[in-house]
Design a protein around this motif. Structure first.
Motif, mmCIF file in Angstrom:
data_model
loop_
_atom_site.group_PDB
_atom_site.id
_atom_site.type_symbol
_atom_site.label_atom_id
_atom_site.label_comp_id
_atom_site.label_asym_id
_atom_site.label_seq_id
_atom_site.Cartn_x
_atom_site.Cartn_y
_atom_site.Cartn_z
ATOM 1 N N MET A 30 10.402 4.472 4.493
ATOM 2 C CA MET A 30 9.790 3.854 5.666
ATOM 3 C C MET A 30 10.852 3.413 6.659
ATOM 4 S SD MET A 30 6.863 1.536 3.807
ATOM 5 C CE MET A 30 6.110 0.993 5.324
ATOM 6 N N THR A 31 10.435 3.255 7.900
ATOM 7 C CA THR A 31 11.285 2.669 8.926
ATOM 8 C C THR A 31 10.683 1.329 9.322
ATOM 9 O OG1 THR A 31 10.074 3.578 10.808
ATOM 10 C CG2 THR A 31 11.789 4.980 9.830
ATOM 11 N N SER A 32 11.464 0.544 10.030
ATOM 12 C CA SER A 32 10.939 -0.726 10.536
ATOM 13 C C SER A 32 9.748 -0.486 11.453
ATOM 14 C CB SER A 32 12.034 -1.483 11.283
ATOM 15 O OG SER A 32 13.065 -1.831 10.394
ATOM 16 N N SER A 33 9.816 0.565 12.240
ATOM 17 C CA SER A 33 8.707 0.868 13.155
ATOM 18 C C SER A 33 7.413 1.171 12.401
ATOM 19 C CB SER A 33 9.061 2.046 14.062
ATOM 20 O OG SER A 33 10.095 1.667 14.946
ATOM 21 N N ASP A 34 7.521 1.771 11.226
ATOM 22 C CA ASP A 34 6.311 2.018 10.425
ATOM 23 C C ASP A 34 5.598 0.702 10.130
ATOM 24 O OD1 ASP A 34 6.814 4.789 10.241
ATOM 25 O OD2 ASP A 34 8.025 4.524 8.437
ATOM 26 N N VAL A 35 6.374 -0.317 9.821
ATOM 27 C CA VAL A 35 5.802 -1.631 9.496
ATOM 28 C C VAL A 35 5.339 -2.343 10.769
ATOM 29 C CG1 VAL A 35 6.280 -3.888 8.468
ATOM 30 C CG2 VAL A 35 7.241 -1.816 7.439
ATOM 31 N N LEU A 36 6.204 -2.404 11.764
ATOM 32 C CA LEU A 36 5.895 -3.160 12.977
ATOM 33 C C LEU A 36 4.727 -2.551 13.751
ATOM 34 C CD1 LEU A 36 9.545 -3.841 14.206
ATOM 35 C CD2 LEU A 36 8.036 -5.400 12.951
ATOM 36 N N ASP A 37 4.728 -1.246 13.929
ATOM 37 C CA ASP A 37 3.670 -0.595 14.694
ATOM 38 C C ASP A 37 2.327 -0.671 13.979
ATOM 39 O OD1 ASP A 37 5.684 0.001 16.477
ATOM 40 O OD2 ASP A 37 5.724 2.150 16.030
ATOM 41 N N THR A 38 2.351 -0.489 12.656
ATOM 42 C CA THR A 38 1.109 -0.582 11.885
ATOM 43 C C THR A 38 0.564 -1.999 11.919
ATOM 44 O OG1 THR A 38 1.873 1.222 10.464
ATOM 45 C CG2 THR A 38 0.042 -0.114 9.641
ATOM 46 N N CYS A 39 1.446 -2.975 11.790
ATOM 47 C CA CYS A 39 1.020 -4.371 11.864
ATOM 48 C C CYS A 39 0.388 -4.676 13.213
ATOM 49 C CB CYS A 39 2.201 -5.299 11.610
ATOM 50 S SG CYS A 39 1.782 -7.054 11.732
ATOM 51 N N HIS B 133 0.833 -1.212 0.000
ATOM 52 C CA HIS B 133 0.000 0.000 0.000
ATOM 53 C C HIS B 133 0.865 1.258 0.000
ATOM 54 C CE1 HIS B 133 -3.958 -1.736 0.107
ATOM 55 N NE2 HIS B 133 -3.644 -2.496 1.153
ATOM 56 N N ALA B 134 1.978 1.216 0.718
ATOM 57 C CA ALA B 134 2.910 2.350 0.698
ATOM 58 C C ALA B 134 3.475 2.543 -0.711
ATOM 59 C CB ALA B 134 4.030 2.136 1.711
ATOM 60 N N ALA B 135 3.794 1.452 -1.387
ATOM 61 C CA ALA B 135 4.284 1.539 -2.763
ATOM 62 C C ALA B 135 3.224 2.143 -3.679
ATOM 63 C CB ALA B 135 4.716 0.159 -3.270
ATOM 64 N N ASP B 136 1.968 1.760 -3.471
ATOM 65 C CA ASP B 136 0.877 2.359 -4.251
ATOM 66 C C ASP B 136 0.828 3.872 -4.060
ATOM 67 O OD1 ASP B 136 -0.040 -0.048 -5.320
ATOM 68 O OD2 ASP B 136 -1.627 -0.295 -3.825
ATOM 69 N N ALA B 137 0.933 4.302 -2.806
ATOM 70 C CA ALA B 137 0.889 5.738 -2.507
ATOM 71 C C ALA B 137 2.076 6.460 -3.146
ATOM 72 C CB ALA B 137 0.862 5.960 -0.997
ATOM 73 N N LEU B 138 3.255 5.863 -3.060
ATOM 74 C CA LEU B 138 4.439 6.469 -3.671
ATOM 75 C C LEU B 138 4.308 6.524 -5.186
ATOM 76 C CD1 LEU B 138 7.263 4.906 -1.468
ATOM 77 C CD2 LEU B 138 6.463 7.279 -1.460
ATOM 78 N N ALA B 139 3.684 5.518 -5.778
ATOM 79 C CA ALA B 139 3.461 5.514 -7.227
ATOM 80 C C ALA B 139 2.498 6.630 -7.621
ATOM 81 C CB ALA B 139 2.933 4.147 -7.674
ATOM 82 N N GLU B 140 1.449 6.809 -6.825
ATOM 83 C CA GLU B 140 0.493 7.895 -7.101
ATOM 84 C C GLU B 140 1.157 9.262 -7.018
ATOM 85 O OE1 GLU B 140 -2.716 8.001 -8.262
ATOM 86 O OE2 GLU B 140 -2.321 5.875 -8.614
ATOM 87 N N LEU B 141 2.133 9.394 -6.144
ATOM 88 C CA LEU B 141 2.874 10.659 -5.989
ATOM 89 C C LEU B 141 3.971 10.818 -7.040
ATOM 90 C CD1 LEU B 141 3.247 10.683 -2.090
ATOM 91 C CD2 LEU B 141 1.772 12.181 -3.477
ATOM 92 N N GLY B 142 4.207 9.762 -7.806
ATOM 93 C CA GLY B 142 5.241 9.824 -8.827
ATOM 94 C C GLY B 142 6.647 9.561 -8.305
ATOM 95 N N VAL B 143 6.750 9.040 -7.093
ATOM 96 C CA VAL B 143 8.057 8.763 -6.492
ATOM 97 C C VAL B 143 8.639 7.464 -7.035
ATOM 98 C CG1 VAL B 143 9.268 8.317 -4.304
ATOM 99 C CG2 VAL B 143 7.476 10.066 -4.410
ATOM 100 N N ILE B 144 7.789 6.487 -7.264
ATOM 101 C CA ILE B 144 8.227 5.224 -7.862
ATOM 102 C C ILE B 144 7.347 4.952 -9.072
ATOM 103 C CG2 ILE B 144 8.962 4.339 -5.600
ATOM 104 C CD1 ILE B 144 6.583 2.349 -5.758
#
Length: 122
Positions: A95-104, A29-40
């Motif tokens: 992203m940081t590891s905490s972004d993944v771990l805390d969200t999970c 989902h983060a990759a989707d958001a970055l794609a929408e922003l034109g980052v990836i």
């Protein structure tokens, strides 16, 4: 969790495979958001979903990588790269590891709470 005291649905929420699936969804989902922003590239975000969206993660492989790296998220991302291929370089950007771990953890707690509330309602 002591299996004889836990519901199978609750055990499943905290299972390693479920945790890695949630980690994947956060990253994708983060990759989707970055794609929408034109980052990836948008095609890279699509490839990430296409190649790993239905993946069954190899928990033993991730554990083996973690034994070497001493880092759970790096181990997961390394295994994810084995599944996704070259477009995996666009995963985890910004992203940081905490972004993944805390969200999970938040997702797991919400699912567990929903299960408990449904049980109380019954």
């Amino acid at each position: 969790m002591i299996p004889r005291y836990a519901r199978p649905e609750m055990i499943a929420i905290w299972d390693a495979q479920t945790r890695f699936k949630i980690w994947f969804e956060i990253e994708a989902h983060a990759a989707d958001a970055l794609a929408e922003l034109g980052v990836i590239p948008k095609e890279a975000a699509k490839t990430i979903w296409d190649k790993a969206g239905d993946a069954v993660f190899d928990v033993a492989r991730i554990d083996a990588i973690e034994a070497e790296t001493k880092h759970d998220v790096i181990a997961f991302l390394t295994h994810l790269a084995e599944i996704v291929g070259p477009d995996a370089r666009f995963v985890h950007q910004g992203m940081t590891s905490s972004d993944v771990l805390d969200t999970c953890l938040a997702v797991q707690l919400a699912r567990a709470s929903d299960l408990l509330i449904a049980g109380v309602d019954r």
